[in-house]
Scaffold this active site. Sequence first.
Site, PDB file in Angstrom:
ATOM      1  N   GLY A  77       0.727   3.677  47.734  1.00 47.25           N
ATOM      2  CA  GLY A  77       1.356   3.328  46.461  1.00 47.25           C
ATOM      3  C   GLY A  77       1.743   1.860  46.418  1.00 47.25           C
ATOM      4  O   GLY A  77       0.913   0.978  46.628  1.00 47.25           O
ATOM      5  N   ASP A  78       3.017   1.593  46.126  1.00 44.17           N
ATOM      6  CA  ASP A  78       3.508   0.214  46.082  1.00 44.17           C
ATOM      7  C   ASP A  78       4.396  -0.084  47.278  1.00 44.17           C
ATOM      8  O   ASP A  78       5.303  -0.903  47.197  1.00 44.17           O
ATOM      9  CB  ASP A  78       4.255  -0.042  44.768  1.00 44.17           C
ATOM     10  CG  ASP A  78       5.452   0.894  44.595  1.00 44.17           C
ATOM     11  OD1 ASP A  78       5.507   1.920  45.289  1.00 44.17           O
ATOM     12  OD2 ASP A  78       6.335   0.586  43.766  1.00 44.17           O
TER      13      ASP A  78
END
Length: 293
Positions: free
Chosen positions: A212-213
């Site tokens: 993800g981030d």
Amino acid sequence: GRDITQVKRLLLEQTAMLESDLVGMVRVENQTIGWRNRAFERLFGYEPGELAGKPLRLLYADDETYLRAGDEAAAMLQDAVQHRMELRMRRRTGEEIWIAVSGVRLSSSQTFWMAVDITAMKQTHEQLAHAASHDLLTGLPNRLLLRHRLQQSLTAAEADGAALAVCYMDLDGFKAINDQLGHEAGDLLLVEVARRVSAALRPGDAAFRVGGDEFVLVLAPSPLAEWQRWLDHLLVSIAQPVDLNRGASASVRVTIGVAVSHAGTADVDALLDRADETMLRGKREGKSQVWWS
């Protein structure tokens, strides 16, 4: 008279094999190239007859590979009927290629080798290995490599009586950009964040994308104040607007949780968990900052 049909057939079969267009063949005497078929000359980019009497070293990428291969072959051929190796060699143009060779000893000074170009296979294998251990979007090492590299760094730091910092990094506001501008914009943003992080790394530092981030940074041993200055600079760098190539720009901030290793702390998972928990605490208590455990 006697029937030599079988002999003739055998000679034709042997000639066909020796003149194969697919497999290079060469006889080597005292590390000098003797008889070789056309496929062997083409394999290395030489014209017919050019390799006659040339030293075998001419075909190797470097002295180290040449000496290692010679020692290995000499040792193995004493006991084995056939010896196989994969070698990094060199074409006439200077281009490096990978060759699979299989050889037998003919006498105390002569050996016979068959050679096949496996460069494409090697490249495919390397690409697959890289894809398995690196994030396809950003090119950063992924979670699979993180534990291995972190363990190596911890062991080295322990040996020097030093500490290293593990930083769990999560982007603030990324979901909103993804939702408003789409996943393509989100991907562009992640790629640029990864580029900025990589550009800021010092010798001995490493960055990983773990999903993800979220990113993990492993910082080489330094005084705590130096770590803090570097992370403060990274906060500013990441917060700068990113051009999304569609007439729009966006920016994100980042929350970083830091766990510092201590003497005798060689538990990789515990160190990662501590950095992750510190980052989550920062998300609750005050985003876009560096938090220390």
